[in-house]
Design a protein around this motif. Structure first.
Motif, mmCIF file in Angstrom:
data_model
loop_
_atom_site.group_PDB
_atom_site.id
_atom_site.type_symbol
_atom_site.label_atom_id
_atom_site.label_comp_id
_atom_site.label_asym_id
_atom_site.label_seq_id
_atom_site.Cartn_x
_atom_site.Cartn_y
_atom_site.Cartn_z
ATOM 1 N N ARG A 108 34.608 -46.749 12.218
ATOM 2 C CA ARG A 108 34.790 -45.568 11.379
ATOM 3 C C ARG A 108 35.241 -44.433 12.272
ATOM 4 O O ARG A 108 34.651 -44.205 13.331
ATOM 5 N N VAL A 109 36.261 -43.721 11.836
ATOM 6 C CA VAL A 109 36.829 -42.645 12.640
ATOM 7 C C VAL A 109 36.953 -41.398 11.781
ATOM 8 O O VAL A 109 37.332 -41.470 10.608
ATOM 9 N N SER A 110 36.654 -40.258 12.378
ATOM 10 C CA SER A 110 36.870 -38.963 11.726
ATOM 11 C C SER A 110 37.772 -38.130 12.613
ATOM 12 O O SER A 110 37.679 -38.193 13.836
ATOM 13 N N TYR A 111 38.621 -37.362 11.998
ATOM 14 C CA TYR A 111 39.482 -36.428 12.733
ATOM 15 C C TYR A 111 39.493 -35.161 11.897
ATOM 16 O O TYR A 111 40.198 -35.054 10.908
ATOM 17 N N MET A 112 38.660 -34.225 12.287
ATOM 18 C CA MET A 112 38.445 -33.021 11.488
ATOM 19 C C MET A 112 39.001 -31.797 12.200
ATOM 20 O O MET A 112 39.014 -31.733 13.423
ATOM 21 N N GLU A 113 39.430 -30.841 11.418
ATOM 22 C CA GLU A 113 39.863 -29.553 11.948
ATOM 23 C C GLU A 113 39.033 -28.464 11.297
ATOM 24 O O GLU A 113 38.895 -28.434 10.075
ATOM 25 N N ARG A 123 38.991 -29.327 7.397
ATOM 26 C CA ARG A 123 40.000 -30.210 6.821
ATOM 27 C C ARG A 123 39.929 -31.566 7.499
ATOM 28 O O ARG A 123 39.789 -31.659 8.713
ATOM 29 N N ASP A 124 40.010 -32.620 6.713
ATOM 30 C CA ASP A 124 40.062 -33.986 7.217
ATOM 31 C C ASP A 124 41.523 -34.290 7.541
ATOM 32 O O ASP A 124 42.358 -34.407 6.652
ATOM 33 N N LEU A 125 41.843 -34.390 8.812
ATOM 34 C CA LEU A 125 43.226 -34.589 9.228
ATOM 35 C C LEU A 125 43.733 -36.009 9.015
ATOM 36 O O LEU A 125 44.914 -36.266 9.168
ATOM 37 N N LEU A 126 42.840 -36.924 8.661
ATOM 38 C CA LEU A 126 43.264 -38.289 8.365
ATOM 39 C C LEU A 126 43.594 -38.482 6.890
ATOM 40 O O LEU A 126 44.140 -39.512 6.508
ATOM 41 N N ASP A 127 43.268 -37.517 6.070
ATOM 42 C CA ASP A 127 43.557 -37.584 4.635
ATOM 43 C C ASP A 127 44.607 -36.523 4.318
ATOM 44 O O ASP A 127 44.306 -35.339 4.262
ATOM 45 N N MET A 128 45.832 -36.963 4.148
ATOM 46 C CA MET A 128 46.946 -36.027 3.928
ATOM 47 C C MET A 128 46.792 -35.234 2.628
ATOM 48 O O MET A 128 47.390 -34.187 2.463
ATOM 49 N N THR A 137 43.952 -33.906 1.505
ATOM 50 C CA THR A 137 42.784 -33.029 1.527
ATOM 51 C C THR A 137 43.224 -31.592 1.738
ATOM 52 O O THR A 137 43.903 -31.274 2.703
ATOM 53 N N ASP A 138 42.837 -30.752 0.830
ATOM 54 C CA ASP A 138 43.086 -29.324 0.958
ATOM 55 C C ASP A 138 41.924 -28.713 1.728
ATOM 56 O O ASP A 138 40.806 -29.210 1.695
ATOM 57 N N TYR A 139 42.177 -27.621 2.421
ATOM 58 C CA TYR A 139 41.115 -26.951 3.176
ATOM 59 C C TYR A 139 39.895 -26.668 2.301
ATOM 60 O O TYR A 139 38.783 -26.748 2.742
ATOM 61 N N LYS A 140 40.118 -26.320 1.060
ATOM 62 C CA LYS A 140 39.025 -25.886 0.192
ATOM 63 C C LYS A 140 38.151 -27.048 -0.291
ATOM 64 O O LYS A 140 37.094 -26.829 -0.827
ATOM 65 N N GLU A 141 38.614 -28.299 -0.106
ATOM 66 C CA GLU A 141 37.889 -29.437 -0.659
ATOM 67 C C GLU A 141 36.661 -29.841 0.145
ATOM 68 O O GLU A 141 35.771 -30.482 -0.373
ATOM 69 N N LEU A 142 36.608 -29.524 1.419
ATOM 70 C CA LEU A 142 35.483 -29.896 2.260
ATOM 71 C C LEU A 142 34.658 -28.648 2.552
ATOM 72 O O LEU A 142 35.191 -27.585 2.791
ATOM 73 N N HIS A 143 33.360 -28.810 2.543
ATOM 74 C CA HIS A 143 32.492 -27.660 2.758
ATOM 75 C C HIS A 143 31.483 -27.949 3.859
ATOM 76 O O HIS A 143 30.976 -29.055 3.967
ATOM 77 N N ILE A 144 31.216 -26.931 4.628
ATOM 78 C CA ILE A 144 30.156 -27.019 5.624
ATOM 79 C C ILE A 144 28.918 -26.477 4.944
ATOM 80 O O ILE A 144 28.914 -25.355 4.440
ATOM 81 N N ARG A 145 27.877 -27.279 4.902
ATOM 82 C CA ARG A 145 26.660 -26.864 4.224
ATOM 83 C C ARG A 145 25.629 -26.371 5.232
ATOM 84 O O ARG A 145 25.425 -26.983 6.263
ATOM 85 N N GLU A 146 25.018 -25.258 4.898
ATOM 86 C CA GLU A 146 23.964 -24.693 5.736
ATOM 87 C C GLU A 146 22.731 -24.462 4.889
ATOM 88 O O GLU A 146 22.834 -24.122 3.711
ATOM 89 N N ASP A 147 21.557 -24.643 5.496
ATOM 90 C CA ASP A 147 20.333 -24.298 4.791
ATOM 91 C C ASP A 147 20.018 -22.824 5.035
ATOM 92 O O ASP A 147 20.781 -22.111 5.681
ATOM 93 N N GLU A 148 18.887 -22.383 4.500
ATOM 94 C CA GLU A 148 18.518 -20.971 4.599
ATOM 95 C C GLU A 148 18.291 -20.504 6.037
ATOM 96 O O GLU A 148 18.354 -19.319 6.327
ATOM 97 N N LYS A 149 18.097 -21.454 6.964
ATOM 98 C CA LYS A 149 17.897 -21.103 8.371
ATOM 99 C C LYS A 149 19.193 -21.177 9.182
ATOM 100 O O LYS A 149 19.192 -20.978 10.380
#
Length: 173
Positions: free
Chosen positions: A131-136, A143-148, A150-162
């Motif tokens: 399994r390989v990931s290539y993220m920007e 953005r997932d650079l291996l999925d042509m 994928t729009d920037y807005k489709e992936l989210h970085i999730r953070e908790d309250e801390k």
């Protein structure tokens, strides 16, 4: 594999043609060569695990920094190569290479992983899933650079309250 979990390398790219035309000066250099130290300006010294000057080739960077990670992958360890720097600093060149003749880290990792797997599989003792990931991450957009598609807005970085990233732990009732 040694006990060090994170290693930091710096690669200094040569001045670009337009920088030479505008008479820009080199302000960062490896000093002394092979020391892992970088000299910024006349007197600011910084230490890293590896430091590569403008003449360092893709082979040298790969063999010093990444090849040991590839070998440890097949022993069950996770590995990440994280490239950081401002636009134009050489991240894409280091990862992707400048030409087909001088491939970058990605080309070399793929080639080595499958060669090493083939060697281990020849005795019938290895079954593997790759399994390989290539993220920007750019301006806090992922953005997932291996999925042509994928729009920037489709992936989210999730953070908790801390402010921690990753999966949220489920609370037990």
């Amino acid at each position: 594999m040694s006990e060090v979990c994170v290693r930091v390398a710096v690669r200094i790219r040569p001045l670009l043609r337009r920088e030479l035309l505008h008479r820009h000066q080199v302000c960062v250099r490896v000093a002394p060569p092979g020391s892992g130290q970088v000299l910024l300006g006349p007197d600011r010294l910084f230490s890293f695990d590896h430091a590569f000057g403008p003449t360092a080739g893709q082979d040298e960077v790969y063999e010093s920094c990444v090849q040991p990670l590839v070998e440890s992958l097949l022993d069950g360890y996770n590995a990440t190569v994280f490239c950081y720097g401002q636009t134009g600093s050489g991240k894409t060149y280091t990862l992707g290479g400048g030409s087909q003749d001088e491939g970058g880290i990605i080309d070399r990792v793929a080639q080595d992983v499958f060669l090493l797997l083939a060697e281990r599989k020849s005795d019938g003792s290895v079954e593997a899933t790759v399994r390989v990931s290539y993220m920007e991450l750019y301006r806090e957009e992922l953005r997932d650079l291996l999925d042509m598609n994928t729009d920037y807005k489709e992936l989210h970085i999730r953070e908790d309250e801390k402010g921690n990233t990753g999966k949220k732990k489920k609370k037990k009732l």
